[in-house]
Design an enzyme around this catalytic site. Structure first.
Site, PDB file in Angstrom:
ATOM      1  N   ARG A   1       0.827  -1.220   0.000  1.00  0.00           N
ATOM      2  CA  ARG A   1       0.000   0.000   0.000  1.00  0.00           C
ATOM      3  C   ARG A   1       0.854   1.259   0.000  1.00  0.00           C
ATOM      4  O   ARG A   1       0.405   2.310  -0.460  1.00  0.00           O
ATOM      5  CB  ARG A   1      -0.981  -0.017   1.186  1.00  0.00           C
ATOM      6  CG  ARG A   1      -2.090  -1.042   1.025  1.00  0.00           C
ATOM      7  CD  ARG A   1      -2.948  -1.147   2.261  1.00  0.00           C
ATOM      8  NE  ARG A   1      -2.208  -1.566   3.428  1.00  0.00           N
ATOM      9  CZ  ARG A   1      -1.867  -2.828   3.711  1.00  0.00           C
ATOM     10  NH1 ARG A   1      -2.254  -3.803   2.907  1.00  0.00           N
ATOM     11  NH2 ARG A   1      -1.173  -3.124   4.781  1.00  0.00           N
TER      12      ARG A   1
ATOM     13  N   GLU B   1       5.891  -8.114  14.522  1.00  0.00           N
ATOM     14  CA  GLU B   1       5.241  -8.248  15.817  1.00  0.00           C
ATOM     15  C   GLU B   1       5.515  -9.640  16.399  1.00  0.00           C
ATOM     16  O   GLU B   1       5.815  -9.781  17.568  1.00  0.00           O
ATOM     17  CB  GLU B   1       3.739  -7.992  15.671  1.00  0.00           C
ATOM     18  CG  GLU B   1       3.228  -7.035  16.707  1.00  0.00           C
ATOM     19  CD  GLU B   1       1.840  -6.512  16.377  1.00  0.00           C
ATOM     20  OE1 GLU B   1       1.518  -6.368  15.177  1.00  0.00           O
ATOM     21  OE2 GLU B   1       1.089  -6.261  17.332  1.00  0.00           O
TER      22      GLU B   1
HETATM   23  P1  AMP Z   1       5.142  -2.144  11.466  1.00  0.00           P
HETATM   24  O1  AMP Z   1       6.384  -2.693  10.850  1.00  0.00           O
HETATM   25  O2  AMP Z   1       4.713  -2.841  12.688  1.00  0.00           O
HETATM   26  O3  AMP Z   1       5.226  -0.635  11.649  1.00  0.00           O
HETATM   27  O4  AMP Z   1       3.965  -2.419  10.430  1.00  0.00           O
HETATM   28  C1  AMP Z   1       3.757  -1.589   9.357  1.00  0.00           C
HETATM   29  C2  AMP Z   1       3.361  -2.333   8.105  1.00  0.00           C
HETATM   30  O5  AMP Z   1       2.365  -3.315   8.373  1.00  0.00           O
HETATM   31  C3  AMP Z   1       2.771  -1.376   7.106  1.00  0.00           C
HETATM   32  O6  AMP Z   1       3.244  -1.735   5.817  1.00  0.00           O
HETATM   33  C4  AMP Z   1       1.276  -1.543   7.250  1.00  0.00           C
HETATM   34  O7  AMP Z   1       0.657  -1.489   5.998  1.00  0.00           O
HETATM   35  C5  AMP Z   1       1.089  -2.902   7.903  1.00  0.00           C
HETATM   36  N1  AMP Z   1       0.202  -2.867   9.086  1.00  0.00           N
HETATM   37  C6  AMP Z   1       0.573  -3.134  10.369  1.00  0.00           C
HETATM   38  N2  AMP Z   1      -0.468  -3.058  11.202  1.00  0.00           N
HETATM   39  C7  AMP Z   1      -1.532  -2.698  10.456  1.00  0.00           C
HETATM   40  C8  AMP Z   1      -2.917  -2.403  10.758  1.00  0.00           C
HETATM   41  N3  AMP Z   1      -3.406  -2.507  12.000  1.00  0.00           N
HETATM   42  N4  AMP Z   1      -3.718  -2.033   9.749  1.00  0.00           N
HETATM   43  C9  AMP Z   1      -3.240  -1.941   8.477  1.00  0.00           C
HETATM   44  N5  AMP Z   1      -1.964  -2.197   8.145  1.00  0.00           N
HETATM   45  C10 AMP Z   1      -1.106  -2.570   9.098  1.00  0.00           C
END
Ligand code: AMP
Length: 176
Positions: free
Chosen positions: A62, A99
């Site tokens: 996205r 995560e």
């Molecule tokens: P992070 O590495 O934990 O910051 O996760 C970010 C990536 O995971 C981004 O590319 C987001 O598109 C996706 N992502 C993580 N959590 C969500 C959420 N609750 N809703 C939508 N996309 C998420």
């Protein structure tokens, strides 16, 4: 003119996607509405303060949507960061924390030119692991991360703290 409040109203919560316990922020209704999409692109452009960026680096998948549109507005190049195994040419790789567990991100070896000032773009900042990984790839190629730019920030997951070690400004338009 549509505002970011309007865009925020369109973001749809999808519980338990892609796995139980995750509240997924679905931005597709924002893309589907031309006023909301333009408001978001205006907001992203504003946050760069015309700061002399040479390139947009955006994160699968996205992030590509917003990053490519922003690159068109700024008249700069666009380079993708993707999950392992998707890019066809030689790549640099970085392992980053998810995560639960680990992931690997890749960029083409010539994605960023030495000395370029880059904006790292994604749709959403959660824990910050993905954006951190993208920043490592930019730096590995001699680029400078001038800013991180997100449409949505889930502040309670403290992604900003994760990105603090990079030392670049973190900008987001819609915070939860
Ligand atoms: P992070 O590495 O934990 O910051 O996760 C970010 C990536 O995971 C981004 O590319 C987001 O598109 C996706 N992502 C993580 N959590 C969500 C959420 N609750 N809703 C939508 N996309 C998420």
């Amino acid at each position: 003119m549509a505002s970011l409040d309007f865009a925020r109203q369109l973001i749809r919560d999808v519980p338990d996607f892609p796995q139980p316990g995750i509240l997924f922020k679905d931005i597709t209704p924002v893309l589907a509405d031309p006023r909301a999409f333009q408001a978001v692109l205006d907001g992203l452009e504003d946050r760069l303060h015309g700061g002399g960026f040479d390139r947009i680096v955006a994160i699968e998948s996205r992030g590509f949507i917003f990053g490519a549109a922003l690159a068109d507005r700024l008249k700069v190049g666009f380079s993708p960061v993707r999950k392992l195994g998707k890019l066809p040419y030689q790549t640099h790789r970085i392992e980053y924390a998810l995560e639960y567990g680990k992931g690997v991100l890749e960029a083409h070896v010539d994605a960023v030119m030495p000395g370029e000032k880059v904006a790292v773009v994604d749709d959403l900042l959660a824990t910050g692991g993905t954006a951190w990984g993208a920043a490592q790839l930019v730096q590995k190629e001699g680029g400078q991360v001038g800013a991180f730019l997100f449409v949505v920030e889930l502040a309670f997951l403290k992604g900003r703290e994760r990105l603090a070690s990079v030392g670049s400004p973190v900008e987001s338009l819609i915070t939860y």
